[in-house]
Scaffold this active site. Structure first.
Site, PDB file in Angstrom:
ATOM      1  N   GLU A 427       0.842  -1.195   0.000  1.00 18.52           N
ATOM      2  CA  GLU A 427       0.000   0.000   0.000  1.00 18.52           C
ATOM      3  C   GLU A 427       0.881   1.250   0.000  1.00 18.52           C
ATOM      4  O   GLU A 427       1.650   1.477   0.914  1.00 18.52           O
ATOM      5  CB  GLU A 427      -0.872  -0.043   1.257  1.00 18.52           C
ATOM      6  CG  GLU A 427      -1.709   1.175   1.502  1.00 18.52           C
ATOM      7  CD  GLU A 427      -2.452   1.077   2.857  1.00 18.52           C
ATOM      8  OE1 GLU A 427      -2.354   0.030   3.524  1.00 18.52           O
ATOM      9  OE2 GLU A 427      -3.113   2.057   3.209  1.00 18.52           O
ATOM     10  N   ASP A 500      -1.557  -1.466   5.732  1.00 12.35           N
ATOM     11  CA  ASP A 500      -1.511  -0.986   7.108  1.00 12.35           C
ATOM     12  C   ASP A 500      -2.546  -1.680   7.969  1.00 12.35           C
ATOM     13  O   ASP A 500      -3.558  -2.169   7.477  1.00 12.35           O
ATOM     14  CB  ASP A 500      -1.792   0.526   7.134  1.00 12.35           C
ATOM     15  CG  ASP A 500      -0.508   1.317   6.956  1.00 12.35           C
ATOM     16  OD1 ASP A 500       0.548   0.790   7.358  1.00 12.35           O
ATOM     17  OD2 ASP A 500      -0.573   2.433   6.414  1.00 12.35           O
ATOM     18  N   ASP A 502      -4.771  -0.474   9.677  1.00  7.59           N
ATOM     19  CA  ASP A 502      -5.837   0.477  10.012  1.00  7.59           C
ATOM     20  C   ASP A 502      -7.010   0.284   9.051  1.00  7.59           C
ATOM     21  O   ASP A 502      -7.010  -0.626   8.241  1.00  7.59           O
ATOM     22  CB  ASP A 502      -5.307   1.919   9.951  1.00  7.59           C
ATOM     23  CG  ASP A 502      -4.740   2.251   8.576  1.00  7.59           C
ATOM     24  OD1 ASP A 502      -5.018   1.490   7.618  1.00  7.59           O
ATOM     25  OD2 ASP A 502      -4.018   3.250   8.455  1.00  7.59           O
ATOM     26  N   ASP A 504      -8.126   2.037   6.465  1.00  8.47           N
ATOM     27  CA  ASP A 504      -7.791   2.145   5.045  1.00  8.47           C
ATOM     28  C   ASP A 504      -7.105   0.886   4.551  1.00  8.47           C
ATOM     29  O   ASP A 504      -7.381   0.387   3.466  1.00  8.47           O
ATOM     30  CB  ASP A 504      -6.853   3.338   4.800  1.00  8.47           C
ATOM     31  CG  ASP A 504      -7.632   4.636   4.723  1.00  8.47           C
ATOM     32  OD1 ASP A 504      -8.881   4.564   4.670  1.00  8.47           O
ATOM     33  OD2 ASP A 504      -6.979   5.703   4.738  1.00  8.47           O
TER      34      ASP A 504
END
Ligand code: TTJ
Length: 637
Positions: A427, A500, A502, A504
């Site tokens: 990413e 990640d 998280d 996103d």
């Protein structure tokens, strides 16, 4: 008599001991999957009684100690003596390997590829097992302990109401065999029992969990597989209201098909033989698919929807957006294939094709507006397929799908040996840059993802092919896509999604998994797809640097430090903020990293999850995410 008894007794115990020595040979594995297999094995006997027409209700109870009771209201197992063994029939079935199949006879037995190893195998792998047979006002009882040793011969323990009949088996899996776990997963049990209820219309299966919150479900579908298709399409827009249902029987082989088109681009087609999911398909599936394509083409030509010069619709065109269940019941099924889930009986191809052709053709004749809608949907699919083919040819001509042409994006590995090569889909550019520096360039390729990944749940192949990131991924994989797809050309053994930890990151991960599941399914099924697990915290004390994946690990680690250690703890913000060395150390180094393999045990459950997560309907997605706070975890079923 006494002598005979002890002779056979010794043989019997040797048989059960063999099962305990090599449980994997009989139930595949002693993991959680094998544990649940014990339940399927016992439940299958009760379902057989229902298939024979004598049982309407089956109850499965998980007790507090993870022992399980399976109860049916059938005729009750025979309570006489078995001539061959000199033991009671019950003791024979529960202690002689492969005895089960020889009883009853005729009819459709569930026992097939995966199940049907016999009740004696369950007994052998149990700490204790009890059988109760209710017949003619009496309760016949026998208990076994320590892997199948009878405590006493079968005997009558009690009276019961004269009109009560049935069989109850209760067993406790042996924790010395099932070392990983002896705890049952409610959802696993519920999913399979629901499936059995769908496949056997009218049969009522009750699941009761006496542990924890005391969950309970009753599965009973008078519409059978028609209601199964309704469930598959629950969160989709159906193309027509009525679910098409065709059934028939020939030479003792029964075929049932239920189907309904929806406005999606995927097909959800699942076939079964004697209640066993034939993942690898087989002659029943081939016959129905062949007939579907033939009848739709005939209809399109006869009604001038396809012109004389037009190419015929392909099987894929005719299955776009199709939800279909095929259920075959066969007195002597031959299961083939790698996982013994492919029906091999060659006579079934024509039987399935004939039965389905006749019923489906009649439906189209009697429902012309639905027929037109179906043919139009197939023709749209055909046009999209041709457009996708053109798009593929265009990109191929431009050299876009040639790896040597896009070094700009892909930092390929030096090795050309797919067995040792892996590709990280990373990413963002900044993490991509660190990954390139931190990798082992011999075996690790890095593909940084910049743009947004298209949600392919809402797009056909032709549109997906116009997406830059997706084209790049296809090129890197080397397999091609759609009609060109060839898994043998896969250039990497491991495809590792590195996003990640998280929201996103999980969004990108879900988008990638959707892409793989919908367009590269064999890659997922073959276990090539992994998610890297970057740590969430770093703990430093003295010269020690410790990375941990989550809060629990953090707390567990801190608890191991002596009380007066002066430590620093930091939340790792994202892959992009790690330098090359950190990234290598935490997420990429073969010896230190943690990878999670993405597996799909249950395609039907996965299909439902992707539809909910990525489909058009907003409400089911909202509900699903609310019910599964860590929703991305649930993809890793
Ligand atoms: C066989 O033919 C004579 C009448 O009984 C038939 C029979 O065996 N029925 C039967 C077996 N019903 N239920 C079972 C059974 C149920 C459980 C839960 C477990 C086992 C091993 C058998």
């Amino acid at each position: 008599m006494q002598n005979e008894y002890s002779d056979s007794d010794i043989q019997v115990l040797e048989g059960l001991e063999a099962v305990r020595k090599r449980p994997g040979m009989y139930i595949g594995t002693t993991s959680s999957k094998g544990l649940h297999h014990l339940v399927w094995e016992i439940v299958d006997n009760a379902v057989d009684e229902s298939l024979a027409g004598y049982c309407d209700d089956i109850e499965v109870v998980v007790h507090k100690d993870n022992s399980v009771s399976v109860k049916d209201d059938g005729r009750g197992m025979p309570v006489g003596i078995n001539q061959k063994t000199g033991l009671s029939t019950i003791e024979t079935i529960f202690t002689v390997l492969h005895a089960g199949g020889k009883f009853g006879g005729g009819g459709y037995k569930v026992s097939g590829g995966l199940h049907g190893v016999g009740a004696s195998v369950v007994n052998a792998l149990s700490s204790w097992l009890e059988v109760r047979v209710y017949r003619e006002g009496e309760v016949h009882y026998q208990r076994f302990e320590n892997g199948g040793h009878p405590v006493a011969p079968m005997h009558v323990t009690d009276e019961c109401s004269k009109d009560r009949t049935g069989t109850t088996v209760t067993f406790k899996a042996d924790p010395t065999i099932f070392k990983e776990t002896t705890e049952y997963d409610y959802d696993t049990l519920a999913n399979r029992l629901r499936e059995l209820a769908f496949l056997n219309k009218g049969l009522r299966i009750i699941l009761i969990d006496e542990r924890g919150d005391g969950r309970q479900d009753t599965f009973c579908y008078n519409g059978g597989i028609v209601e199964y298709v309704a469930m598959l399409n629950k969160n989709k827009q159906p193309l027509h209201d009525e679910i098409i249902y065709v059934e028939g029987e020939e030479n003792g082989v029964s075929i049932e098909v239920a189907m309904q088109y929806n406005d999606s681009y995927n097909s959800s087609l699942y076939s079964f033989t004697n209640n066993i999911n034939t993942y690898e398909g087989g002659t029943h599936e081939d016959g129905v698919k062949f007939a579907l394509t033939k009848i739709i083409n005939n209809y399109a030509r006869n009604n001038k929807m396809l012109k004389d010069n037009d190419d015929s619709l392909t099987g894929d065109d005719c299955r776009e957006g199709l939800a279909m269940i095929i259920s075959c019941k066969h007195p002597d099924p031959q299961f083939e294939g790698q996982t013994k889930t492919k029906l091999g009986n060659s006579e079934v191809r024509k039987i399935a094709s004939d039965i389905f052709s006749e019923g489906f053709e009649r439906f189209l004749m009697e429902n012309p507006s639905v027929a037109r809608a179906i043919v139009e949907k197939c023709m749209t699919a055909s046009r999209a397929r041709l457009a996708a083919k053109k798009a593929r040819e265009m990109t191929r001509r431009k050299g876009d799908l040639d790896v040597s042409n896009f070094f700009g994006k892909l930092a390929d590995c030096k090795s050309k040996d797919a067995q040792v090569s892996e590709i990280f889909l990373v990413e963002g550019d900044s993490a991509g840059g660190s990954a390139i520096k931190g990798r082992d360039s011999m075996t690790q390729a890095i593909l940084p993802l910049r743009g947004k990944i298209l949600n392919v749940e809402k797009a056909r192949l032709d549109r997906a092919l116009s997406n830059e990131e997706i084209r790049t991924i296809i090129t890197a994989f080397g397999t091609g896509i759609g009609e060109d797809f060839n898994i043998d050309k896969l250039r990497y053994n491991k495809i590792i999604i590195m996003t990640d930890a998280d929201v996103d990151g999980s969004h990108i991960r879900v988008l990638l998994l959707t892409l793989f599941y919908r367009f590269f399914k064999p890659i997922v099924e073959a276990g090539h797809v992994y998610a890297a697990q970057p740590p969430l915290f770093v703990i430093k004390h003295g010269k020690t640097i410790k990375y941990v994946l989550n809060e629990e690990e953090r707390d567990a680690y801190l608890a191991t430090l002596s009380p007066n250690t002066k430590y620093e703890i930091a939340r790792m913000k994202g892959l992009g903020e790690m330098d090359a060395e950190e990234l290598n150390e935490t997420t990429m180094d073969i010896n230190k990293r943690i990878l999670r393999q993405i597996t799909v045990d249950d395609a039907i459950a996965a299909d439902e999850i992707f539809t909910k997560l990525m489909g058009e309907e907003v409400e089911p997605r909202r509900e699903f995410i609310a019910a599964n706070a860590q929703f991305a975890e649930n993809l890793d079923i």
